[in-house]
Motif scaffolding. Structure first.
Motif, PDB file in Angstrom:
ATOM      1  N   ASN A 276       0.824  -1.217   0.000  1.00 26.25           N
ATOM      2  CA  ASN A 276       0.000   0.000   0.000  1.00 26.25           C
ATOM      3  C   ASN A 276       0.856   1.265   0.000  1.00 26.25           C
ATOM      4  OD1 ASN A 276      -2.290  -1.716   0.267  1.00 26.25           O
ATOM      5  ND2 ASN A 276      -1.918  -1.794   2.476  1.00 26.25           N
ATOM      6  N   VAL A 277       1.846   1.300  -0.883  1.00 20.31           N
ATOM      7  CA  VAL A 277       2.761   2.433  -0.949  1.00 20.31           C
ATOM      8  C   VAL A 277       2.295   3.399  -2.033  1.00 20.31           C
ATOM      9  CG1 VAL A 277       5.167   3.118  -1.243  1.00 20.31           C
ATOM     10  CG2 VAL A 277       4.614   0.886  -0.300  1.00 20.31           C
ATOM     11  N   LEU A 278       2.164   4.679  -1.681  1.00 23.27           N
ATOM     12  CA  LEU A 278       1.781   5.678  -2.667  1.00 23.27           C
ATOM     13  C   LEU A 278       2.963   6.092  -3.529  1.00 23.27           C
ATOM     14  CD1 LEU A 278      -0.657   8.047  -0.746  1.00 23.27           C
ATOM     15  CD2 LEU A 278      -1.203   6.185  -2.309  1.00 23.27           C
ATOM     16  N   PHE A 279       4.130   6.156  -2.926  1.00 23.79           N
ATOM     17  CA  PHE A 279       5.328   6.531  -3.669  1.00 23.79           C
ATOM     18  C   PHE A 279       6.554   6.062  -2.901  1.00 23.79           C
ATOM     19  CE2 PHE A 279       7.025   9.947  -1.072  1.00 23.79           C
ATOM     20  CZ  PHE A 279       5.931  10.263  -0.276  1.00 23.79           C
ATOM     21  N   ILE A 280       7.684   6.080  -3.580  1.00 23.73           N
ATOM     22  CA  ILE A 280       8.953   5.703  -2.973  1.00 23.73           C
ATOM     23  C   ILE A 280       9.806   6.962  -2.853  1.00 23.73           C
ATOM     24  CG2 ILE A 280      11.064   4.346  -3.242  1.00 23.73           C
ATOM     25  CD1 ILE A 280       8.685   2.621  -2.717  1.00 23.73           C
ATOM     26  N   PRO A 281      10.331   7.279  -1.659  1.00 24.13           N
ATOM     27  CA  PRO A 281      11.229   8.436  -1.540  1.00 24.13           C
ATOM     28  C   PRO A 281      12.416   8.304  -2.492  1.00 24.13           C
ATOM     29  CG  PRO A 281      10.617   7.603   0.629  1.00 24.13           C
ATOM     30  CD  PRO A 281      10.108   6.610  -0.371  1.00 24.13           C
ATOM     31  N   GLU A 282      12.917   9.449  -2.977  1.00 27.16           N
ATOM     32  CA  GLU A 282      13.987   9.447  -3.964  1.00 27.16           C
ATOM     33  C   GLU A 282      15.199   8.643  -3.498  1.00 27.16           C
ATOM     34  OE1 GLU A 282      14.248  10.494  -7.119  1.00 27.16           O
ATOM     35  OE2 GLU A 282      12.092  10.866  -7.008  1.00 27.16           O
ATOM     36  N   ASN A 283      15.552   8.801  -2.209  1.00 32.36           N
ATOM     37  CA  ASN A 283      16.758   8.120  -1.743  1.00 32.36           C
ATOM     38  C   ASN A 283      16.534   6.635  -1.490  1.00 32.36           C
ATOM     39  OD1 ASN A 283      15.203   8.385   0.534  1.00 32.36           O
ATOM     40  ND2 ASN A 283      16.868   9.084   1.848  1.00 32.36           N
ATOM     41  N   GLU A 284      15.317   6.134  -1.747  1.00 32.52           N
ATOM     42  CA  GLU A 284      15.041   4.697  -1.622  1.00 32.52           C
ATOM     43  C   GLU A 284      14.951   4.007  -2.976  1.00 32.52           C
ATOM     44  OE1 GLU A 284      14.921   2.689   0.801  1.00 32.52           O
ATOM     45  OE2 GLU A 284      14.682   3.878   2.615  1.00 32.52           O
ATOM     46  N   LYS A 285      14.821   4.767  -4.052  1.00 34.45           N
ATOM     47  CA  LYS A 285      14.572   4.147  -5.353  1.00 34.45           C
ATOM     48  C   LYS A 285      15.718   3.253  -5.806  1.00 34.45           C
ATOM     49  CE  LYS A 285      11.189   7.454  -7.104  1.00 34.45           C
ATOM     50  NZ  LYS A 285      10.856   8.458  -8.142  1.00 34.45           N
ATOM     51  N   GLN A 286      16.941   3.593  -5.394  1.00 33.24           N
ATOM     52  CA  GLN A 286      18.084   2.770  -5.787  1.00 33.24           C
ATOM     53  C   GLN A 286      18.040   1.380  -5.165  1.00 33.24           C
ATOM     54  OE1 GLN A 286      21.864   3.996  -3.851  1.00 33.24           O
ATOM     55  NE2 GLN A 286      20.627   5.544  -2.809  1.00 33.24           N
ATOM     56  N   TYR A 287      17.187   1.199  -4.145  1.00 37.32           N
ATOM     57  CA  TYR A 287      17.135  -0.086  -3.444  1.00 37.32           C
ATOM     58  C   TYR A 287      15.998  -0.984  -3.934  1.00 37.32           C
ATOM     59  CZ  TYR A 287      20.375   2.161  -0.243  1.00 37.32           C
ATOM     60  OH  TYR A 287      21.464   2.797   0.288  1.00 37.32           O
ATOM     61  N   ILE A 288      15.194  -0.521  -4.894  1.00 36.54           N
ATOM     62  CA  ILE A 288      14.096  -1.345  -5.393  1.00 36.54           C
ATOM     63  C   ILE A 288      14.650  -2.599  -6.069  1.00 36.54           C
ATOM     64  CG2 ILE A 288      12.183  -1.462  -7.029  1.00 36.54           C
ATOM     65  CD1 ILE A 288      11.749   1.520  -6.603  1.00 36.54           C
ATOM     66  N   ASP A 289      14.092  -3.740  -5.719  1.00 38.04           N
ATOM     67  CA  ASP A 289      14.481  -5.005  -6.334  1.00 38.04           C
ATOM     68  C   ASP A 289      13.595  -5.222  -7.563  1.00 38.04           C
ATOM     69  OD1 ASP A 289      15.108  -7.560  -7.093  1.00 38.04           O
ATOM     70  OD2 ASP A 289      15.073  -8.388  -5.071  1.00 38.04           O
ATOM     71  N   TYR A 290      14.103  -4.871  -8.734  1.00 40.04           N
ATOM     72  CA  TYR A 290      13.299  -4.937  -9.957  1.00 40.04           C
ATOM     73  C   TYR A 290      13.087  -6.377 -10.424  1.00 40.04           C
ATOM     74  CZ  TYR A 290      13.675   0.106 -10.258  1.00 40.04           C
ATOM     75  OH  TYR A 290      13.575   1.446 -10.000  1.00 40.04           O
ATOM     76  N   ASP A 291      13.816  -7.320  -9.836  1.00 42.95           N
ATOM     77  CA  ASP A 291      13.545  -8.714 -10.155  1.00 42.95           C
ATOM     78  C   ASP A 291      12.251  -9.186  -9.497  1.00 42.95           C
ATOM     79  OD1 ASP A 291      15.858  -8.907 -11.629  1.00 42.95           O
ATOM     80  OD2 ASP A 291      17.059  -9.596  -9.919  1.00 42.95           O
ATOM     81  N   VAL A 292      11.791  -8.436  -8.482  1.00 45.72           N
ATOM     82  CA  VAL A 292      10.600  -8.825  -7.736  1.00 45.72           C
ATOM     83  C   VAL A 292       9.382  -8.026  -8.169  1.00 45.72           C
ATOM     84  CG1 VAL A 292       9.578  -8.952  -5.427  1.00 45.72           C
ATOM     85  CG2 VAL A 292      11.991  -9.529  -5.766  1.00 45.72           C
ATOM     86  N   VAL A 293       9.571  -6.749  -8.442  1.00 42.41           N
ATOM     87  CA  VAL A 293       8.424  -5.893  -8.727  1.00 42.41           C
ATOM     88  C   VAL A 293       8.859  -4.738  -9.607  1.00 42.41           C
ATOM     89  CG1 VAL A 293       8.759  -4.455  -6.669  1.00 42.41           C
ATOM     90  CG2 VAL A 293       6.488  -4.601  -7.707  1.00 42.41           C
ATOM     91  N   GLU A 294       7.988  -4.314 -10.487  1.00 43.58           N
ATOM     92  CA  GLU A 294       8.242  -3.126 -11.278  1.00 43.58           C
ATOM     93  C   GLU A 294       7.893  -1.896 -10.460  1.00 43.58           C
ATOM     94  OE1 GLU A 294       6.151  -3.334 -14.922  1.00 43.58           O
ATOM     95  OE2 GLU A 294       7.105  -5.194 -15.586  1.00 43.58           O
ATOM     96  N   GLU A 295       8.571  -0.793 -10.736  1.00 47.28           N
ATOM     97  CA  GLU A 295       8.380   0.416  -9.946  1.00 47.28           C
ATOM     98  C   GLU A 295       6.923   0.903 -10.002  1.00 47.28           C
ATOM     99  OE1 GLU A 295      10.181   4.951  -9.573  1.00 47.28           O
ATOM    100  OE2 GLU A 295      10.986   3.554 -11.041  1.00 47.28           O
ATOM    101  N   ARG A 296       6.275   0.721 -11.138  1.00 43.90           N
ATOM    102  CA  ARG A 296       4.906   1.248 -11.268  1.00 43.90           C
ATOM    103  C   ARG A 296       3.900   0.426 -10.471  1.00 43.90           C
ATOM    104  NH1 ARG A 296       6.065  -1.201 -16.189  1.00 43.90           N
ATOM    105  NH2 ARG A 296       4.772  -3.015 -16.695  1.00 43.90           N
ATOM    106  N   ASN A 297       4.270  -0.791 -10.074  1.00 40.39           N
ATOM    107  CA  ASN A 297       3.361  -1.635  -9.310  1.00 40.39           C
ATOM    108  C   ASN A 297       3.656  -1.438  -7.825  1.00 40.39           C
ATOM    109  OD1 ASN A 297       1.708  -3.551  -8.257  1.00 40.39           O
ATOM    110  ND2 ASN A 297       2.952  -5.301  -8.927  1.00 40.39           N
TER     111      ASN A 297
END
Length: 672
Positions: A522-543
């Protein structure tokens, strides 16, 4: 102002602070324009003697909020809070606190709190009590599950509402006990609160509940109410910091709140939510920022992190946070804390140090040691060296390593290993220089493939001095503490499967571990300094229904240029090095070089032979220095000898003290 009981060379439970020290501290706290102290448990008699004398002699007294602590051993060994050795000791200690404050108690030696003859009646200046500790969520959950047959509590002074949990009923029972004891014996009543914090608050955090157990349990003081026989009243007490828990960085209810300055301000939003939940007054009984070099949590929006802040930044943050507390509608705040305490420990570096020896050296990497406004600097009266550009303290110090055009000198104390590199006829800032260190005999490399450097010994660390912005400490792969001990949590890899070679030529950056992999919903957005930590193998940023973030690290090996001298106008308390003409002065904290106990010169043994951190003692280290221009000095030996249980230290008021003093003075003048 929260006040602990520790000082260098002692644990809090040694109660080593003297009458004279307390008297001086009370004066300094009053001069800072604070009006109240909070202590957590029964201290030694010296505290109450000094508090009585100070207030008797002062035109304007200090007031006291007294805690009732729960024995750590019992707390960690009894998940059921109703267990008699927890419940019984808790109530017994409530009675002791009341007697101590009225000057009518003799306590024989015990493991739970101070002891001695308490004969000073300080009750005229006692505002109230905060009962308990930061309760662990699993203990609250277990108690509520096991004691689900508890039908509430109702006695002479307090009662529970129909919604109360078994744990809340127990707190009500303890609160009723301390009120009743003081009423019957002394004919007095005082304010009472129950210690609480963000992990067991009464609010629901839907995003966080999906990932953590902490906020699946609520401890709500509103479920404890007073009969008319209790006149003083209850208040709600919370420990709230701007960098923890993580829901302050992600949950929409807080991350969409913008204050009058135009800043996103999750901290104030959370405080407002707490205050609006309660009908009783809310006091933020702990808030603070440490001046450590190390760090363990980050504030994504305003940068008020748990560590890696200098003394000026600490003071400025405290002023803003106190303003948030008042503007959120709370009834007051208590800064954590008055003095630095060397015995403290921090979750993300505990594995790397001998926690039984922490009081005997200043571990700048452990943030919990440096929340104070009063610093303890190494040395009886002054520190042996400062990275300030003035190399006069090095006069008479024989270089450890000396060659054509370059020399390296070294010293050490309870906090740092100090270096001076001198270059003949060259500017240190414009000359890339390397210091190589041989710490452990168990591993190391004669070649550094990252910098293409060859050494005359098997080296473990390389200190790269490359201008103000690109200087850092690097560690040989085999001796990387984080890589060996947290590789599974960070990289989902087994550190002990195919370990690095003992003579690996790879030198790595040094990081601190700040957070596990995090799955949030239930995340509305990701803080800028957290975006580098997104695991794109698990989820796309838009989801953003559910996002998995990789473990978070902090580059603690990076070195900060600045002036570390407290007397300098450009003082930066967490500066690591400073250039000055043909010289550069550097100070490196012991833990950064894998010392687990500097007081006995204990270092980490080979991780892969011991499956984790085991200690070994050394009596020397070797160091060499070289420049990119070709100047070099062969390795030289520095003898090491610890100081055992007798560290030296002297008190110093931090820059933050004076910043808070000015702000509190304005509140005082305004009558707030």
């Amino acid at each position: 102002m929260n006040m602990g009981a520790g000082k260098p060379g002692s644990y809090a439970t040694d109660y080593a602070v003297t009458y004279e020290e307390y008297m001086n501290w009370f004066r300094q706290i009053q001069e800072m324009n604070a009006n109240a102290l909070r202590v957590y448990t029964i201290l030694g008699p010296e505290f109450y003697h000094a508090f009585y004398d100070f207030n008797m002699e002062s035109d304007e007294p200090l007031y006291l909020i007294h805690g009732v602590w729960v024995d750590d051993y019992v707390l960690r060994n009894r998940n059921d809070a109703y267990a008699e050795d927890l419940r019984g000791h808790f109530k017994e200690d409530c009675s002791k606190v009341v007697d101590v404050l009225h000057g009518h108690r003799r306590i024989f030696f015990n493991s739970r709190h101070g002891y001695g003859h308490y004969k000073w009646d300080v009750s005229p200046w006692v505002l109230g009590y905060i009962l308990g500790v930061e309760w662990q969520a699993d203990q609250v959950l277990y108690t509520d599950h096991k004691r689900d047959d508890v039908a509430g509590f109702d006695d002479a002074y307090l009662y529970t509402t129909a919604d109360a949990t078994p744990f809340e009923s127990l707190m009500c029972e303890v609160g009723d006990h301390i009120i009743g004891y003081e009423t019957r014996k002394y004919g007095q009543q005082r304010l009472v609160a129950f210690s609480n914090w963000t992990e067991t608050d009464p609010l629901d955090h839907e995003m966080w509940m999906s990932n953590q157990q902490e906020n699946r349990v609520n401890f709500d003081t509103e479920h404890i109410q007073a009969h008319e026989s209790y006149a003083s009243g209850l208040f709600a007490s919370y420990h709230v910091y701007p960098y923890y828990p993580e829901f302050l960085n992600f949950e929409a209810a807080y991350t969409t709140y913008v204050d009058e300055t135009g800043q996103v301000n999750p901290y104030r939003a959370y405080l407002k939510a707490l205050n609006e939940h309660h009908d009783m007054p809310v006091v933020i009984a702990e808030f603070g920022i440490p001046t450590s070099r190390g760090i363990s949590h980050e504030d994504a929006f305003r940068g008020y992190d748990q560590g890696h802040k200098n003394e000026q930044e600490q003071g400025e943050a405290l002023v803003v946070l106190y303003d948030d507390i008042l503007k959120a509608g709370c009834s007051g705040g208590i800064i954590f804390s008055w003095q630095d305490e060397w015995f403290e420990r921090t979750w993300n570096v505990m594995y790397a140090v001998d926690t039984a020896r922490e009081p005997y050296w200043a571990d700048i990497q452990t943030n919990e040691e440096f929340f104070g406004l009063l610093a303890y600097d190494p040395g009886e009266t002054e520190t042996i060296s400062q990275a300030d550009g003035d190399v006069s303290e090095w006069a008479g110090v024989t270089p450890v390593a000396e060659g054509e055009g370059v020399s390296l000198s070294m010293m050490y104390d309870e906090a740092y290993l100090y270096f001076r590199v001198h270059l003949d006829g060259r500017n240190a800032e414009s000359t890339k220089t390397y210091i190589a260190l041989d710490i452990t005999p168990q591993s190391g490399s004669t070649y550094d493939e990252v910098h293409d450097l060859t050494f005359d010994r098997e080296m473990d660390f390389v200190i790269q001095l490359d201008g103000r912005e690109n200087s850092k400490v690097m560690v040989q792969e085999r001796y990387c503490a984080l890589w060996a001990n947290y590789r599974r949590e960070i990289y989902l890899m087994d550190a002990f499967f195919n370990p690095p070679a003992k003579d690996s030529s790879l030198f790595m950056d040094i990081d601190l571990y700040l957070r596990d992999r995090l799955s949030i919903a239930n995340v509305l957005f990701i803080p800028e300094n957290e975006k580098q930590y997104i695991d794109y193998d698990v989820v796309e940023e838009r989801n953003l229904d559910r996002v998995t973030l990789n473990a978070r690290l902090f580059p603690t090996g990076e070195l900060r240029h600045g002036n570390s001298n407290p007397d300098a106008p450009d003082f930066d308390s967490i500066a690591d090095f400073m250039f000055a003409g043909s010289d550069v002065e550097v100070r490196i904290p012991w833990q950064l070089l894998n010392f687990s106990d500097a007081s006995e010169m204990m270092i980490h043994d080979d991780y892969y032979e011991h499956y984790g951190v085991e200690d070994m003692q050394i009596g020397e280290l070797y160091a060499s220095v070289m420049t990119e221009a070709g100047a070099a000095a062969p390795s030289g030996r520095l003898a090491l000898k610890g100081w055992g249980r007798h560290p030296t230290a002297h008190e110093r008021l931090k820059q933050s003290y004076y910043i808070v003093q000015a702000a509190f003075g304005q509140y005082k003048e305004a009558g707030e």
